[in-house]
Design an enzyme around this catalytic site. Structure first.
Site, PDB file in Angstrom:
ATOM      1  N   CYS A  45     -98.539 -29.604  -9.565  1.00  0.00           N
ATOM      2  CA  CYS A  45     -98.269 -29.053  -8.289  1.00  0.00           C
ATOM      3  C   CYS A  45     -99.619 -28.358  -7.712  1.00  0.00           C
ATOM      4  CB  CYS A  45     -97.226 -28.006  -8.453  1.00  0.00           C
ATOM      5  SG  CYS A  45     -96.935 -27.154  -6.779  1.00  0.00           S
ATOM      6  N   GLY A  47     -98.690 -42.446  -6.344  1.00  0.00           N
ATOM      7  CA  GLY A  47     -99.598 -41.880  -5.165  1.00  0.00           C
ATOM      8  C   GLY A  47     -99.867 -43.196  -4.185  1.00  0.00           C
ATOM      9  N   PRO A  68     -90.413 -36.662  -9.151  1.00  0.00           N
ATOM     10  CA  PRO A  68     -90.019 -35.335  -8.682  1.00  0.00           C
ATOM     11  C   PRO A  68     -90.496 -34.838  -7.284  1.00  0.00           C
ATOM     12  CG  PRO A  68     -91.560 -35.181 -10.470  1.00  0.00           C
ATOM     13  CD  PRO A  68     -91.419 -36.734 -10.063  1.00  0.00           C
ATOM     14  N   MET A  69     -89.400 -34.291  -6.532  1.00  0.00           N
ATOM     15  CA  MET A  69     -89.636 -33.805  -5.179  1.00  0.00           C
ATOM     16  C   MET A  69     -88.999 -32.699  -4.892  1.00  0.00           C
ATOM     17  SD  MET A  69     -90.767 -37.166  -2.965  1.00  0.00           S
ATOM     18  CE  MET A  69     -89.465 -38.039  -3.363  1.00  0.00           C
ATOM     19  N   GLY A  73     -92.637 -41.476  -4.649  1.00  0.00           N
ATOM     20  CA  GLY A  73     -92.201 -40.270  -3.952  1.00  0.00           C
ATOM     21  C   GLY A  73     -91.870 -40.399  -2.622  1.00  0.00           C
ATOM     22  N   ARG A  74     -92.770 -40.287  -1.874  1.00  0.00           N
ATOM     23  CA  ARG A  74     -92.383 -39.983  -0.317  1.00  0.00           C
ATOM     24  C   ARG A  74     -91.865 -41.336   0.404  1.00  0.00           C
ATOM     25  NH1 ARG A  74     -98.301 -37.993   0.877  1.00  0.00           N
ATOM     26  NH2 ARG A  74     -98.552 -39.434  -0.758  1.00  0.00           N
TER      27      ARG A  74
HETATM   28  C1  LIG Z   1     -91.677 -32.956  -0.514  1.00  0.00           C
HETATM   29  C2  LIG Z   1     -92.386 -33.104  -1.776  1.00  0.00           C
HETATM   30  C3  LIG Z   1     -92.185 -32.233  -2.881  1.00  0.00           C
HETATM   31  C4  LIG Z   1     -92.723 -32.518  -4.048  1.00  0.00           C
HETATM   32  N1  LIG Z   1     -92.412 -31.666  -5.153  1.00  0.00           N
HETATM   33  C5  LIG Z   1     -92.809 -32.070  -6.391  1.00  0.00           C
HETATM   34  C6  LIG Z   1     -92.386 -31.514  -7.562  1.00  0.00           C
HETATM   35  O1  LIG Z   1     -91.380 -30.706  -7.654  1.00  0.00           O
HETATM   36  N2  LIG Z   1     -92.784 -31.984  -8.897  1.00  0.00           N
HETATM   37  C7  LIG Z   1     -93.873 -32.826  -8.872  1.00  0.00           C
HETATM   38  O2  LIG Z   1     -94.327 -33.035  -9.999  1.00  0.00           O
HETATM   39  N3  LIG Z   1     -94.322 -33.379  -7.781  1.00  0.00           N
HETATM   40  C8  LIG Z   1     -93.832 -33.060  -6.728  1.00  0.00           C
HETATM   41  N4  LIG Z   1     -94.472 -33.768  -5.477  1.00  0.00           N
HETATM   42  C9  LIG Z   1     -95.426 -34.815  -5.499  1.00  0.00           C
HETATM   43  C10 LIG Z   1     -94.759 -36.090  -5.921  1.00  0.00           C
HETATM   44  O3  LIG Z   1     -94.018 -36.205  -6.801  1.00  0.00           O
HETATM   45  C11 LIG Z   1     -95.881 -37.347  -5.807  1.00  0.00           C
HETATM   46  O4  LIG Z   1     -96.716 -36.819  -7.001  1.00  0.00           O
HETATM   47  C12 LIG Z   1     -96.732 -37.234  -4.636  1.00  0.00           C
HETATM   48  O5  LIG Z   1     -95.752 -37.234  -3.307  1.00  0.00           O
HETATM   49  C13 LIG Z   1     -97.626 -38.674  -4.429  1.00  0.00           C
HETATM   50  O6  LIG Z   1     -96.663 -39.861  -4.690  1.00  0.00           O
HETATM   51  P1  LIG Z   1     -96.009 -40.502  -3.360  1.00  0.00           P
HETATM   52  O7  LIG Z   1     -97.589 -41.039  -2.523  1.00  0.00           O
HETATM   53  O8  LIG Z   1     -95.495 -41.568  -3.960  1.00  0.00           O
HETATM   54  O9  LIG Z   1     -95.457 -39.754  -2.389  1.00  0.00           O
HETATM   55  C14 LIG Z   1     -93.773 -33.273  -4.302  1.00  0.00           C
HETATM   56  C15 LIG Z   1     -94.145 -34.065  -3.035  1.00  0.00           C
HETATM   57  C16 LIG Z   1     -93.485 -34.196  -1.927  1.00  0.00           C
HETATM   58  C17 LIG Z   1     -93.942 -34.748  -0.706  1.00  0.00           C
END
Ligand SMILES: Cc1cc2nc3c(=O)[nH]c(=O)nc-3n(C[C@H](O)[C@H](O)[C@H](O)COP(=O)(O)O)c2cc1C
Length: 398
Positions: free
Chosen positions: A170, A273, A86-87, A296-297
């Site tokens: 969050c 992560g 979720p982002m 995510g990213r």
């Molecule tokens: C732009 C952005 C928005 C995010 N919004 C949420 C969100 O709404 N809910 C949530 O649980 N995590 C949110 N996250 C965290 C991501 O879900 C994830 O846990 C985090 O980016 C680490 O994973 P990654 O390294 O694959 O990006 C957000 C991260 C980013 C970068």
């Protein structure tokens, strides 16, 4: 022969499919008949040979049995699913549709404020939009008030997602200050009450996404996982950072692995992560033994990551990088779907932040990027996308 019979009996108990079971039953009956008939020694010799072959076939079949699918409530996911994280302002329906096309197995909406939902705030309501082609899909909510969470759970259930997810991760100050998001990592009793409120308000499976703990000195994910499972949480996604880390440093998956290896834990555990390549995904899969990975990213502007990882798991080889034409195609889709969903003006504005990522790494792209983020009609945008496709027809990504 008795050994063969015994192997079959053991195997039958481990098999899920009723067809396989009935075949095994028939074989057992046949062997028992042969034994009771006391066939001639010549006959027995050939049967010994046959039974040896059969035995090795059954053992091979047994060993090759696929590991059970991952289940969240009644939702079956493929073995080792890849989840879209979720982002906020990213994981909306058009983006999710692009990710689904490129191999995401389970996707979540961006987080939605429970307070916003119960106030009927238009912005929050719009985030509840889900479409059948993206299933299975989860809607994520957050909040620090039990009653608001219970009511939002009911509201979310009316749009019938496959899952409700709760955000306890969050790290942003304005969320944490309200005792929501990662704020509840300091108060596990409150976390449990909030989760119970959501579970009691819905017939849907409830999952949780959280972090390792508040900071390095208070990592409590082991206790959190056990207590959440005990009240009926169906799966847990763990971002391997603490709240204090925000997005800095690196994710420490050893804590996630410890939760997964806790014999008390039976719900699926998804690691999250810093996964940004097929090699890293495979390494973490093997090293940490989790049930699936949430990305995510790395998926922003690069939805191909899901199928690239799957292909690498299967073959140990890399898929060819998407060409500029592939990227233009994905952007056309993304923009079209955003306009269909939000209307022309908002669709165009909300797709703008994605362009840089879709075309990341292309040399001398500044002028095109400038046009993409300033043009305000679909005609202009589709024309510039055609120009990009032509200008970089022979471009090769390394
Ligand atoms: C732009 C952005 C928005 C995010 N919004 C949420 C969100 O709404 N809910 C949530 O649980 N995590 C949110 N996250 C965290 C991501 O879900 C994830 O846990 C985090 O980016 C680490 O994973 P990654 O390294 O694959 O990006 C957000 C991260 C980013 C970068």
């Amino acid at each position: 022969m008795p050994l063969l019979s015994l192997t079959l009996i053991i195997c039958k108990d481990r098999l899920n499919s009723t067809v396989s079971k009935s075949i095994i039953y028939k074989l057992i009956t046949l062997i028992n008949c042969i034994l009771s008939l006391r066939l001639s020694s010549l006959c027995l010799l050939s049967f010994r040979l046959l039974s040896f072959r059969l035995l090795s076939f059954i053992l091979k079949f047994y060993l090759c049995q696929k590991t059970p699918l991952i289940k969240i409530g009644n939702i079956e996911l493929p073995d080792f699913p890849l989840l879209l994280a979720p982002m906020e302002d990213v994981s909306d329906p058009p983006f999710r549709r692009v990710c689904k096309m490129h191999g995401a197995d389970l996707m979540y909406s961006e987080f939605i404020s429970s307070e916003g939902l119960i106030r009927d705030a238009i912005k929050s309501r719009m985030k509840l939009d889900i479409f059948d082609y993206e299933r299975p899909v989860g809607i994520q909510i957050f909040g620090g008030d039990e009653e608001a969470m219970a009511m939002s759970s009911k509201i979310v259930s009316t749009v019938n997602p496959d899952i409700i997810d709760i955000n306890f991760g969050c790290p942003v100050k304005k969320v944490v200050c309200k005792g929501a998001g990662a704020g509840v990592l300091k108060d596990v009793d409150l976390m449990i009450r909030l989760t119970k409120a959501v579970i009691n308000g819905t017939h849907l499976p409830v999952t949780v996404k959280t972090r390792l703990g508040w900071d390095d000195t208070s990592i409590n994910i082991d206790e959190v996982a056990e207590r959440l499972q005990d009240i009926g949480v169906a799966a847990l996604s763990i971002h391997g950072r603490t709240r204090a880390q925000m997005y800095k440093g690196h994710s420490d998956w050893s804590h996630i692995a410890r939760v997964k290896n806790n014999p008390r834990i039976t719900m699926p555990i998804f690691g999250n992560g810093d996964i940004d390549s097929p090699e890293k995904a495979l390494h973490y899969k093997n090293e940490y033994g989790i049930d699936g990975i949430m990305i995510g990213r790395a998926a922003i502007g690069y939805p191909w990551i899901f199928n690239e990882i799957k292909h690498y798991f299967k073959t140990g080889e890399h898929l060819a990088k998407p060409s500029v034409a592939n990227r233009v195609e994905a952007v056309r889709n993304h923009l079209t779907w955003a306009m269909e969903w939000k209307g022309e003006r908002l669709g165009i504005v909300e797709t703008r932040p994605h362009y840089s990522n879709y075309f990341k790494g292309i040399q001398s792209f500044k002028e095109f990027r400038q046009k993409l983020v300033t043009y305000s009609t679909p005609e202009e945008l589709f024309a510039v996308l055609n120009e990009i496709e032509d200008a970089y027809a022979d471009y090769h990504f390394v």
